[in-house]
Design a protein around this motif. Structure first.
Motif, PDB file in Angstrom:
ATOM      1  N   LYS A 104      17.830   6.663   7.800  1.00  0.00           N
ATOM      2  CA  LYS A 104      19.025   5.731   8.354  1.00  0.00           C
ATOM      3  C   LYS A 104      19.691   5.923   9.685  1.00  0.00           C
ATOM      4  O   LYS A 104      20.290   5.383  10.065  1.00  0.00           O
ATOM      5  CB  LYS A 104      19.937   5.759   7.146  1.00  0.00           C
ATOM      6  CG  LYS A 104      19.283   5.166   5.967  1.00  0.00           C
ATOM      7  CD  LYS A 104      18.540   3.856   6.145  1.00  0.00           C
ATOM      8  CE  LYS A 104      17.922   3.468   4.765  1.00  0.00           C
ATOM      9  NZ  LYS A 104      16.403   2.986   5.179  1.00  0.00           N
ATOM     10  N   LEU A 105      19.181   6.946  10.194  1.00  0.00           N
ATOM     11  CA  LEU A 105      19.621   7.164  11.643  1.00  0.00           C
ATOM     12  C   LEU A 105      19.178   6.402  12.520  1.00  0.00           C
ATOM     13  O   LEU A 105      19.580   5.854  13.901  1.00  0.00           O
ATOM     14  CB  LEU A 105      19.063   8.595  12.232  1.00  0.00           C
ATOM     15  CG  LEU A 105      19.898   9.965  11.793  1.00  0.00           C
ATOM     16  CD1 LEU A 105      19.505  11.332  12.299  1.00  0.00           C
ATOM     17  CD2 LEU A 105      21.646   9.601  12.184  1.00  0.00           C
ATOM     18  N   SER A 106      18.114   5.435  12.193  1.00  0.00           N
ATOM     19  CA  SER A 106      17.649   4.431  12.913  1.00  0.00           C
ATOM     20  C   SER A 106      18.702   3.277  13.147  1.00  0.00           C
ATOM     21  O   SER A 106      18.794   2.667  13.989  1.00  0.00           O
ATOM     22  CB  SER A 106      16.513   3.481  11.958  1.00  0.00           C
ATOM     23  OG  SER A 106      17.288   2.967  10.747  1.00  0.00           O
ATOM     24  N   VAL A 110      19.222   1.787  16.697  1.00  0.00           N
ATOM     25  CA  VAL A 110      19.225   0.391  16.818  1.00  0.00           C
ATOM     26  C   VAL A 110      20.128   0.010  17.672  1.00  0.00           C
ATOM     27  O   VAL A 110      19.964  -0.843  18.818  1.00  0.00           O
ATOM     28  CB  VAL A 110      19.275  -0.279  15.493  1.00  0.00           C
ATOM     29  CG1 VAL A 110      19.588  -1.945  15.773  1.00  0.00           C
ATOM     30  CG2 VAL A 110      17.818  -0.240  14.918  1.00  0.00           C
ATOM     31  N   ILE A 111      21.417   0.378  17.534  1.00  0.00           N
ATOM     32  CA  ILE A 111      22.752  -0.148  18.178  1.00  0.00           C
ATOM     33  C   ILE A 111      22.385   0.576  19.601  1.00  0.00           C
ATOM     34  O   ILE A 111      22.810  -0.262  20.612  1.00  0.00           O
ATOM     35  CB  ILE A 111      24.046   0.482  17.575  1.00  0.00           C
ATOM     36  CG1 ILE A 111      24.095  -0.346  16.315  1.00  0.00           C
ATOM     37  CG2 ILE A 111      25.302   0.040  18.333  1.00  0.00           C
ATOM     38  CD1 ILE A 111      25.201   0.266  15.489  1.00  0.00           C
ATOM     39  N   ALA A 112      22.086   1.961  19.715  1.00  0.00           N
ATOM     40  CA  ALA A 112      21.697   2.333  21.135  1.00  0.00           C
ATOM     41  C   ALA A 112      20.879   1.528  21.897  1.00  0.00           C
ATOM     42  O   ALA A 112      20.985   1.363  22.810  1.00  0.00           O
ATOM     43  CB  ALA A 112      21.427   3.646  21.015  1.00  0.00           C
ATOM     44  N   PHE A 113      19.651   1.268  21.322  1.00  0.00           N
ATOM     45  CA  PHE A 113      18.666   0.561  22.024  1.00  0.00           C
ATOM     46  C   PHE A 113      19.099  -1.022  22.325  1.00  0.00           C
ATOM     47  O   PHE A 113      18.703  -1.483  23.417  1.00  0.00           O
ATOM     48  CB  PHE A 113      17.311   0.399  21.048  1.00  0.00           C
ATOM     49  CG  PHE A 113      16.652   1.564  20.871  1.00  0.00           C
ATOM     50  CD1 PHE A 113      16.919   2.823  21.718  1.00  0.00           C
ATOM     51  CD2 PHE A 113      15.624   1.820  19.900  1.00  0.00           C
ATOM     52  CE1 PHE A 113      16.244   3.895  21.431  1.00  0.00           C
ATOM     53  CE2 PHE A 113      14.851   2.728  20.033  1.00  0.00           C
ATOM     54  CZ  PHE A 113      15.316   4.077  20.440  1.00  0.00           C
ATOM     55  N   ALA A 114      19.926  -1.588  21.296  1.00  0.00           N
ATOM     56  CA  ALA A 114      20.499  -3.004  21.791  1.00  0.00           C
ATOM     57  C   ALA A 114      21.276  -2.826  23.015  1.00  0.00           C
ATOM     58  O   ALA A 114      21.506  -3.542  23.635  1.00  0.00           O
ATOM     59  CB  ALA A 114      21.150  -3.460  20.544  1.00  0.00           C
ATOM     60  N   PHE A 115      22.117  -1.698  23.147  1.00  0.00           N
ATOM     61  CA  PHE A 115      23.117  -1.533  24.241  1.00  0.00           C
ATOM     62  C   PHE A 115      22.165  -1.404  25.554  1.00  0.00           C
ATOM     63  O   PHE A 115      22.559  -1.990  26.517  1.00  0.00           O
ATOM     64  CB  PHE A 115      23.958  -0.147  23.990  1.00  0.00           C
ATOM     65  CG  PHE A 115      24.519   0.213  25.279  1.00  0.00           C
ATOM     66  CD1 PHE A 115      26.028  -0.642  25.169  1.00  0.00           C
ATOM     67  CD2 PHE A 115      24.289   1.026  25.912  1.00  0.00           C
ATOM     68  CE1 PHE A 115      26.757  -0.138  26.316  1.00  0.00           C
ATOM     69  CE2 PHE A 115      25.229   1.317  27.225  1.00  0.00           C
ATOM     70  CZ  PHE A 115      26.385   0.794  27.319  1.00  0.00           C
ATOM     71  N   MET A 116      20.962  -0.486  25.319  1.00  0.00           N
ATOM     72  CA  MET A 116      20.413  -0.273  26.746  1.00  0.00           C
ATOM     73  C   MET A 116      19.473  -1.330  27.146  1.00  0.00           C
ATOM     74  O   MET A 116      19.443  -1.667  28.226  1.00  0.00           O
ATOM     75  CB  MET A 116      19.517   1.037  26.353  1.00  0.00           C
ATOM     76  CG  MET A 116      20.319   2.458  26.278  1.00  0.00           C
ATOM     77  SD  MET A 116      19.282   3.923  25.952  1.00  0.00           S
ATOM     78  CE  MET A 116      18.653   3.491  24.605  1.00  0.00           C
ATOM     79  N   PHE A 117      18.745  -2.286  25.986  1.00  0.00           N
ATOM     80  CA  PHE A 117      17.987  -3.162  26.300  1.00  0.00           C
ATOM     81  C   PHE A 117      18.065  -4.467  26.168  1.00  0.00           C
ATOM     82  O   PHE A 117      17.414  -5.604  27.060  1.00  0.00           O
ATOM     83  CB  PHE A 117      16.426  -2.793  25.409  1.00  0.00           C
ATOM     84  CG  PHE A 117      15.915  -1.453  25.854  1.00  0.00           C
ATOM     85  CD1 PHE A 117      15.737  -0.883  26.888  1.00  0.00           C
ATOM     86  CD2 PHE A 117      15.932  -0.390  24.621  1.00  0.00           C
ATOM     87  CE1 PHE A 117      15.136   0.291  27.151  1.00  0.00           C
ATOM     88  CE2 PHE A 117      15.566   0.714  24.849  1.00  0.00           C
ATOM     89  CZ  PHE A 117      14.880   1.310  26.214  1.00  0.00           C
ATOM     90  N   ARG A 121      27.132  -5.187  23.733  1.00  0.00           N
ATOM     91  CA  ARG A 121      28.008  -4.141  24.015  1.00  0.00           C
ATOM     92  C   ARG A 121      29.243  -3.989  23.012  1.00  0.00           C
ATOM     93  O   ARG A 121      30.093  -4.541  22.724  1.00  0.00           O
ATOM     94  CB  ARG A 121      29.140  -4.633  25.357  1.00  0.00           C
ATOM     95  CG  ARG A 121      28.149  -4.725  26.619  1.00  0.00           C
ATOM     96  CD  ARG A 121      27.550  -3.528  26.960  1.00  0.00           C
ATOM     97  NE  ARG A 121      26.934  -3.421  28.107  1.00  0.00           N
ATOM     98  CZ  ARG A 121      25.704  -2.922  28.164  1.00  0.00           C
ATOM     99  NH1 ARG A 121      25.096  -2.559  27.124  1.00  0.00           N
ATOM    100  NH2 ARG A 121      24.921  -3.064  29.406  1.00  0.00           N
ATOM    101  N   PRO A 122      28.966  -3.080  22.089  1.00  0.00           N
ATOM    102  CA  PRO A 122      29.763  -2.625  20.924  1.00  0.00           C
ATOM    103  C   PRO A 122      31.221  -2.319  21.484  1.00  0.00           C
ATOM    104  O   PRO A 122      31.345  -1.622  22.497  1.00  0.00           O
ATOM    105  CB  PRO A 122      29.158  -1.767  20.321  1.00  0.00           C
ATOM    106  CG  PRO A 122      27.656  -1.800  20.636  1.00  0.00           C
ATOM    107  CD  PRO A 122      27.816  -2.379  22.007  1.00  0.00           C
ATOM    108  N   ALA A 129      32.120   3.846  14.488  1.00  0.00           N
ATOM    109  CA  ALA A 129      31.499   3.562  13.083  1.00  0.00           C
ATOM    110  C   ALA A 129      30.038   4.152  13.209  1.00  0.00           C
ATOM    111  O   ALA A 129      29.543   4.620  12.506  1.00  0.00           O
ATOM    112  CB  ALA A 129      31.397   2.046  12.777  1.00  0.00           C
ATOM    113  N   VAL A 130      29.482   3.921  14.498  1.00  0.00           N
ATOM    114  CA  VAL A 130      28.188   4.360  14.767  1.00  0.00           C
ATOM    115  C   VAL A 130      28.157   5.937  14.506  1.00  0.00           C
ATOM    116  O   VAL A 130      27.408   6.580  14.222  1.00  0.00           O
ATOM    117  CB  VAL A 130      27.519   3.880  16.140  1.00  0.00           C
ATOM    118  CG1 VAL A 130      26.119   4.666  16.263  1.00  0.00           C
ATOM    119  CG2 VAL A 130      27.328   2.275  15.849  1.00  0.00           C
ATOM    120  N   GLY A 131      29.086   6.420  15.185  1.00  0.00           N
ATOM    121  CA  GLY A 131      29.063   7.838  15.322  1.00  0.00           C
ATOM    122  C   GLY A 131      29.271   8.422  13.939  1.00  0.00           C
ATOM    123  O   GLY A 131      28.745   9.557  13.436  1.00  0.00           O
TER     124      GLY A 131
END
Length: 144
Positions: A104-106, A110-117, A121-122, A129-131
Protein backbone atom coordinates in the motif's frame (compact mmCIF):
# COMPACT_ATOMS: atom_id res chain seq x y z
CA UNK A 1 -15.85 7.94 -21.30
CA UNK A 2 -16.10 7.20 -17.61
CA UNK A 3 -19.43 6.04 -16.31
CA UNK A 4 -21.34 8.53 -14.26
CA UNK A 5 -21.47 7.79 -10.58
CA UNK A 6 -19.77 8.47 -7.35
CA UNK A 7 -16.01 7.93 -7.60
CA UNK A 8 -15.80 7.46 -3.84
CA UNK A 9 -18.15 4.47 -3.88
CA UNK A 10 -16.07 2.82 -6.63
CA UNK A 11 -12.83 3.61 -4.79
CA UNK A 12 -14.16 2.14 -1.53
CA UNK A 13 -15.33 -0.99 -3.35
CA UNK A 14 -11.88 -1.24 -4.89
CA UNK A 15 -10.33 -1.12 -1.41
CA UNK A 16 -12.66 -3.84 -0.14
CA UNK A 17 -11.89 -6.10 -3.10
CA UNK A 18 -8.16 -5.40 -2.78
CA UNK A 19 -8.30 -6.41 0.88
CA UNK A 20 -10.13 -9.61 0.00
CA UNK A 21 -7.58 -10.24 -2.74
CA UNK A 22 -4.71 -10.17 -0.26
CA UNK A 23 -6.25 -12.71 2.09
CA UNK A 24 -7.56 -14.99 -0.66
CA UNK A 25 -4.24 -14.86 -2.53
CA UNK A 26 -2.27 -15.72 0.61
CA UNK A 27 -4.38 -18.85 0.98
CA UNK A 28 -4.20 -19.58 -2.76
CA UNK A 29 -0.40 -19.50 -3.07
CA UNK A 30 0.18 -22.01 -0.29
CA UNK A 31 2.01 -25.02 -1.67
CA UNK A 32 2.16 -23.84 -5.31
CA UNK A 33 4.51 -21.71 -7.37
CA UNK A 34 3.62 -18.03 -7.04
CA UNK A 35 4.16 -17.38 -10.76
CA UNK A 36 1.70 -20.15 -11.66
CA UNK A 37 -0.76 -18.69 -9.15
CA UNK A 38 -0.39 -15.29 -10.82
CA UNK A 39 -1.05 -16.85 -14.24
CA UNK A 40 -4.20 -18.62 -13.01
CA UNK A 41 -5.46 -15.39 -11.46
CA UNK A 42 -4.73 -13.45 -14.63
CA UNK A 43 -6.54 -15.96 -16.86
CA UNK A 44 -9.60 -15.87 -14.59
CA UNK A 45 -9.60 -12.05 -14.68
CA UNK A 46 -9.28 -12.10 -18.49
CA UNK A 47 -12.19 -14.49 -18.90
CA UNK A 48 -14.44 -12.63 -16.44
CA UNK A 49 -13.70 -9.22 -17.95
CA UNK A 50 -14.23 -10.55 -21.47
CA UNK A 51 -17.63 -11.91 -20.49
CA UNK A 52 -18.52 -8.64 -18.74
CA UNK A 53 -17.52 -6.44 -21.69
CA UNK A 54 -19.36 -8.66 -24.16
CA UNK A 55 -22.51 -9.02 -22.04
CA UNK A 56 -22.78 -5.26 -21.44
CA UNK A 57 -22.33 -4.41 -25.12
CA UNK A 58 -19.12 -2.48 -24.52
CA UNK A 59 -17.00 -4.43 -26.99
CA UNK A 60 -15.25 -2.54 -29.77
CA UNK A 61 -12.14 -3.38 -31.74
CA UNK A 62 -9.18 -2.50 -29.48
CA UNK A 63 -6.97 -2.03 -32.54
CA UNK A 64 -9.09 1.00 -33.44
CA UNK A 65 -8.22 2.77 -30.20
CA UNK A 66 -5.83 5.71 -30.46
CA UNK A 67 -2.20 4.55 -30.61
CA UNK A 68 -1.30 6.69 -27.56
CA UNK A 69 -4.04 4.95 -25.54
CA UNK A 70 -2.84 1.53 -26.68
CA UNK A 71 0.77 2.37 -25.76
CA UNK A 72 -0.09 3.53 -22.26
CA UNK A 73 -2.54 0.66 -21.67
CA UNK A 74 0.23 -1.74 -22.74
CA UNK A 75 2.71 -0.10 -20.37
CA UNK A 76 0.11 -0.16 -17.59
CA UNK A 77 -0.45 -3.87 -18.20
CA UNK A 78 3.29 -4.54 -17.99
CA UNK A 79 3.46 -2.63 -14.70
CA UNK A 80 0.40 -4.50 -13.39
CA UNK A 81 1.90 -7.86 -14.32
CA UNK A 82 5.18 -7.00 -12.64
CA UNK A 83 3.31 -5.83 -9.55
CA UNK A 84 1.29 -9.03 -9.37
CA UNK A 85 4.33 -11.28 -9.78
CA UNK A 86 6.15 -9.42 -7.01
CA UNK A 87 3.06 -9.32 -4.78
CA UNK A 88 2.36 -13.05 -5.07
CA UNK A 89 6.00 -13.90 -4.37
CA UNK A 90 5.96 -11.65 -1.31
CA UNK A 91 2.71 -13.25 -0.12
CA UNK A 92 4.13 -16.71 -0.55
CA UNK A 93 7.05 -16.07 1.79
CA UNK A 94 5.74 -13.35 4.10
CA UNK A 95 2.71 -12.80 6.29
CA UNK A 96 -0.12 -10.94 4.57
CA UNK A 97 -0.27 -8.55 7.54
CA UNK A 98 3.24 -7.37 6.66
CA UNK A 99 3.18 -7.67 2.86
CA UNK A 100 -0.05 -5.71 2.37
CA UNK A 101 1.05 -2.55 4.20
CA UNK A 102 4.24 -2.33 2.15
CA UNK A 103 2.21 -2.92 -1.01
CA UNK A 104 0.00 0.00 0.00
CA UNK A 105 3.01 2.29 -0.15
CA UNK A 106 1.83 2.40 -3.76
CA UNK A 107 -0.60 5.08 -2.55
CA UNK A 108 2.32 7.30 -1.64
CA UNK A 109 4.08 6.54 -4.91
CA UNK A 110 0.95 7.22 -6.98
CA UNK A 111 0.65 10.69 -5.50
CA UNK A 112 4.36 11.37 -6.03
CA UNK A 113 4.15 10.13 -9.65
CA UNK A 114 0.99 12.19 -10.25
CA UNK A 115 2.89 15.23 -8.98
CA UNK A 116 5.93 14.54 -11.17
CA UNK A 117 4.28 13.32 -14.37
CA UNK A 118 0.69 14.58 -14.41
CA UNK A 119 1.16 18.01 -12.89
CA UNK A 120 -1.17 17.34 -9.98
CA UNK A 121 -0.50 19.62 -7.04
CA UNK A 122 -1.66 18.25 -3.69
CA UNK A 123 -2.15 20.77 -0.91
CA UNK A 124 0.02 20.86 2.20
CA UNK A 125 -2.76 19.04 4.05
CA UNK A 126 -2.82 16.31 1.39
CA UNK A 127 0.99 15.92 1.49
CA UNK A 128 0.73 15.54 5.26
CA UNK A 129 -1.85 12.79 4.79
CA UNK A 130 0.41 11.06 2.25
CA UNK A 131 3.26 11.18 4.76
CA UNK A 132 1.00 9.68 7.40
CA UNK A 133 -0.03 6.87 5.03
CA UNK A 134 3.62 6.13 4.33
CA UNK A 135 4.60 6.24 7.98
CA UNK A 136 1.64 4.04 8.92
CA UNK A 137 2.49 1.45 6.28
CA UNK A 138 6.09 1.31 7.43
CA UNK A 139 5.06 1.07 11.10
CA UNK A 140 2.72 -1.84 10.31
CA UNK A 141 5.29 -3.67 8.22
CA UNK A 142 8.16 -3.30 10.65
CA UNK A 143 6.37 -3.87 13.94
CA UNK A 144 8.39 -5.29 16.79
Amino acid sequence: MAESGNWLVWALLSAVFAAATAVLAKIGVQGIDSDLATLVRTVVIGVLLSLFVLSTGKWSNPLQLPSRSLLFLFLSAVATGASWVCYFRALQVGPVSLVAPIDKLSVVLVIAFAFMFLGERPSTREWLAVGMIGAGAIMLAFKK
